[in-house]
Design an enzyme around this catalytic site. Structure first.
Site, PDB file in Angstrom:
ATOM      1  N   THR A  12      96.702  97.883  72.311  1.00 17.94           N
ATOM      2  CA  THR A  12      96.657  98.844  73.414  1.00 17.94           C
ATOM      3  C   THR A  12      96.616  98.149  74.760  1.00 17.94           C
ATOM      4  O   THR A  12      97.164  98.631  75.748  1.00 17.94           O
ATOM      5  CB  THR A  12      95.397  99.724  73.289  1.00 17.94           C
ATOM      6  OG1 THR A  12      95.483 100.431  72.076  1.00 17.94           O
ATOM      7  CG2 THR A  12      95.282 100.707  74.420  1.00 17.94           C
ATOM      8  N   TYR A  36     100.522 106.504  73.272  1.00 15.58           N
ATOM      9  CA  TYR A  36     101.148 105.351  73.926  1.00 15.58           C
ATOM     10  C   TYR A  36     101.775 104.470  72.871  1.00 15.58           C
ATOM     11  O   TYR A  36     101.555 104.649  71.675  1.00 15.58           O
ATOM     12  CB  TYR A  36     100.100 104.556  74.722  1.00 15.58           C
ATOM     13  CG  TYR A  36      98.987 104.061  73.840  1.00 15.58           C
ATOM     14  CD1 TYR A  36      97.887 104.864  73.575  1.00 15.58           C
ATOM     15  CD2 TYR A  36      99.076 102.827  73.215  1.00 15.58           C
ATOM     16  CE1 TYR A  36      96.898 104.453  72.722  1.00 15.58           C
ATOM     17  CE2 TYR A  36      98.078 102.399  72.359  1.00 15.58           C
ATOM     18  CZ  TYR A  36      96.992 103.221  72.119  1.00 15.58           C
ATOM     19  OH  TYR A  36      96.016 102.806  71.252  1.00 15.58           O
ATOM     20  N   THR A  46      92.642  96.711  68.995  1.00 17.93           N
ATOM     21  CA  THR A  46      91.257  96.860  68.551  1.00 17.93           C
ATOM     22  C   THR A  46      91.132  97.260  67.077  1.00 17.93           C
ATOM     23  O   THR A  46      90.070  97.085  66.487  1.00 17.93           O
ATOM     24  CB  THR A  46      90.517  97.897  69.417  1.00 17.93           C
ATOM     25  OG1 THR A  46      91.220  99.137  69.344  1.00 17.93           O
ATOM     26  CG2 THR A  46      90.397  97.430  70.848  1.00 17.93           C
ATOM     27  N   ASP A  47      92.216  97.787  66.481  1.00 19.99           N
ATOM     28  CA  ASP A  47      92.109  98.315  65.109  1.00 19.99           C
ATOM     29  C   ASP A  47      91.608  97.275  64.108  1.00 19.99           C
ATOM     30  O   ASP A  47      90.765  97.568  63.259  1.00 19.99           O
ATOM     31  CB  ASP A  47      93.465  98.851  64.625  1.00 19.99           C
ATOM     32  CG  ASP A  47      93.843 100.168  65.291  1.00 19.99           C
ATOM     33  OD1 ASP A  47      93.037 100.680  66.098  1.00 19.99           O
ATOM     34  OD2 ASP A  47      94.937 100.688  64.994  1.00 19.99           O
ATOM     35  N   LYS A  76      84.341  98.018  64.689  1.00 23.35           N
ATOM     36  CA  LYS A  76      84.859  99.077  65.568  1.00 23.35           C
ATOM     37  C   LYS A  76      84.195 100.369  65.124  1.00 23.35           C
ATOM     38  O   LYS A  76      84.267 100.736  63.948  1.00 23.35           O
ATOM     39  CB  LYS A  76      86.389  99.161  65.457  1.00 23.35           C
ATOM     40  CG  LYS A  76      86.992 100.185  66.401  1.00 23.35           C
ATOM     41  CD  LYS A  76      88.520 100.158  66.429  1.00 23.35           C
ATOM     42  CE  LYS A  76      89.025 101.200  67.426  1.00 23.35           C
ATOM     43  NZ  LYS A  76      90.478 101.204  67.590  1.00 23.35           N
ATOM     44  N   GLU A 114      70.391  97.982  42.102  1.00 24.35           N
ATOM     45  CA  GLU A 114      70.643  98.815  40.928  1.00 24.35           C
ATOM     46  C   GLU A 114      71.652  98.176  39.988  1.00 24.35           C
ATOM     47  O   GLU A 114      71.840  98.631  38.868  1.00 24.35           O
ATOM     48  CB  GLU A 114      71.152 100.190  41.366  1.00 24.35           C
ATOM     49  CG  GLU A 114      70.063 101.053  41.980  1.00 24.35           C
ATOM     50  CD  GLU A 114      70.598 102.427  42.359  1.00 24.35           C
ATOM     51  OE1 GLU A 114      70.862 103.233  41.452  1.00 24.35           O
ATOM     52  OE2 GLU A 114      70.766 102.672  43.562  1.00 24.35           O
TER      53      GLU A 114
HETATM   54  N1  GLU Z   1      96.541 100.574  66.952  1.00 21.61           N
HETATM   55  C1  GLU Z   1      96.720  99.687  68.054  1.00 21.61           C
HETATM   56  C2  GLU Z   1      96.193  98.286  67.777  1.00 21.61           C
HETATM   57  O1  GLU Z   1      95.195  98.090  67.153  1.00 21.61           O
HETATM   58  C3  GLU Z   1      96.109 100.204  69.266  1.00 21.61           C
HETATM   59  C4  GLU Z   1      94.619 100.279  69.217  1.00 21.61           C
HETATM   60  C5  GLU Z   1      94.001  99.421  70.265  1.00 21.61           C
HETATM   61  O2  GLU Z   1      94.457  98.347  70.574  1.00 21.61           O
HETATM   62  O3  GLU Z   1      92.997  99.872  70.793  1.00 21.61           O
HETATM   63  O4  GLU Z   1      96.805  97.371  68.245  1.00 21.61           O
END
Ligand code: GLU
Length: 350
Positions: free
Chosen positions: A34, A47, A113-114, A186, A307
């Site tokens: 992103t 986006y 971020t994924d 995340k 367990e």
């Molecule tokens: N799905 C994309 C990625 O991980 C956008 C999510 C992001 O970067 O926040 O690159």
């Protein structure tokens, strides 16, 4: 040219060279996400990730040139949902190569971020240097009102050049916070403060462009890690299998039949699972597949001998390593051993 003009120009050049020499050199390795995304409008939620280049990214934060000599390099330009072993190996090797140079002081990696937590942990275990390595992303695309990318990049570079960041392991800097790779998750699909260290809390904060640390990781990382990817061109196949009520043996059998070398479970509670799934995993172990129990719960350890009798079944327990990071650690563990006790040792140490 008059003598006085010549002297002035020479003085200016000398000052410029001296300033550049004093500033630390930071490589910014860009991978997409992103932070490099563009939306149709300034308020659009949708986006395209990985649409702008490293040079465009850096031009949004000219202030970083005041604190470092910046060198940009495009590794890939993808949404991090497409991050893969090949890019991880390429990144780790490039980071190690750059940091072995005396004229490189730190690395900043821009990343979606994924799957940022997985890449951060992979590098935490495979980078062979004390020099700072910081991952950074953003939750809003570069075209959004109040895009968080430029501030995050500034903070990442500022964190990377500070001497107090040396030896702390790979870190993520976002939303003015510094997070350790050993406990990173995340936690929110949209919020700019999505990354958390849910078990032990963040390492520190960025304040006025300076890191302010309050804790550090006690886990093995970077120079103390036993893993070395220098001569690897692929990693062992490890799959993650979720547990839920009525879960069958379907996915365990599919993974074994597909040739997986390891399986990580995202179990219920303290890494529990249906009896049918547990039996299928016990059979997988008999066929030479390494099994690590982890949990779909966000916090707390997946502890041994609760367990499930791990020793009787030949399973290892992941302790504080969540299923996604467990997959990373198991892949690296399997480059060295298939012994469940040895794998268990690694899950308590990393
Ligand atoms: N799905 C994309 C990625 O991980 C956008 C999510 C992001 O970067 O926040 O690159």
């Amino acid at each position: 040219m008059k003598k006085i003009q010549f002297i002035l120009i020479a003085l200016l050049c000398a000052t410029f060279i001296a300033n550049a020499a004093q500033k630390p050199t930071v490589y910014v390795l860009a991978t997409g996400g992103t932070i490099a995304g563009t939306g149709a409008t300034q308020v659009a939620a949708g986006y395209t990730a990985g649409a702008i280049t490293v040079d465009q990214l850096l031009s949004a934060v000219p202030e970083i040139k005041d604190i470092a000599n910046i060198k940009g390099e495009q590794i890939v330009n993808i949404g991090s949902q497409d991050m893969n072993d090949e890019v991880w190996l390429k990144l780790a090797k490039r980071v190690n190569q750059l940091l072995s140079q005396g004229d490189v002081d730190a690395i900043v990696i821009t990343h979606g971020t994924d799957t940022q937590e997985e890449t951060a942990y992979f590098l935490n275990l495979t980078v062979k240097s004390d020099k700072p390595v910081i991952l950074v992303g953003s939750m809003r695309p570069s075209t959004a009102i109040s895009a968080d990318g430029p501030r995050n990049i500034y903070n990442a570079v500022a964190c990377a050049v500070d001497k107090s960041s040396i030896g702390k392991g790979v870190m993520v800097v976002m939303d003015d916070r510094i997070l350790g790779a050993d406990d990173i998750s995340k936690t929110n699909t949209l919020s700019v403060s999505t990354f958390q260290n849910p078990n032990f809390g963040e390492l520190g904060i960025m304040y006025n462009g300076k890191p302010n640390y309050s804790r550090e990781s006690m886990k093995r990382h970077t120079t103390k890690s036993e893993f070395d990817v220098t001569n690897l061109d692929k990693l062992p196949q490890v799959e993650i299998i979720l547990s839920y009520s009525n879960a069958t043996d379907l996915f365990v059998n599919a993974a074994v039949n597909a040739g997986a070398k390891g399986i990580v479970t995202a179990g219920v509670g303290n890494g529990n699972m249906t009896t049918v799934m547990q039996n299928a995993l016990a059979n997988a172990v008999k066929k030479g597949v390494a099994v690590v129990r982890s949990s779909r719960i966000t916090t707390g350890p997946t502890a041994q001998w609760d367990e499930i009798d791990d020793d009787a079944l030949g399973f290892s327990a992941s302790w504080f390593v969540n299923p996604y990071r467990s997959r990373v650690l198991l892949m690296l563990a399997l480059t060295k051993t298939t012994d469940y006790k040895e794998i268990q040792r690694m899950f308590t140490e990393y």
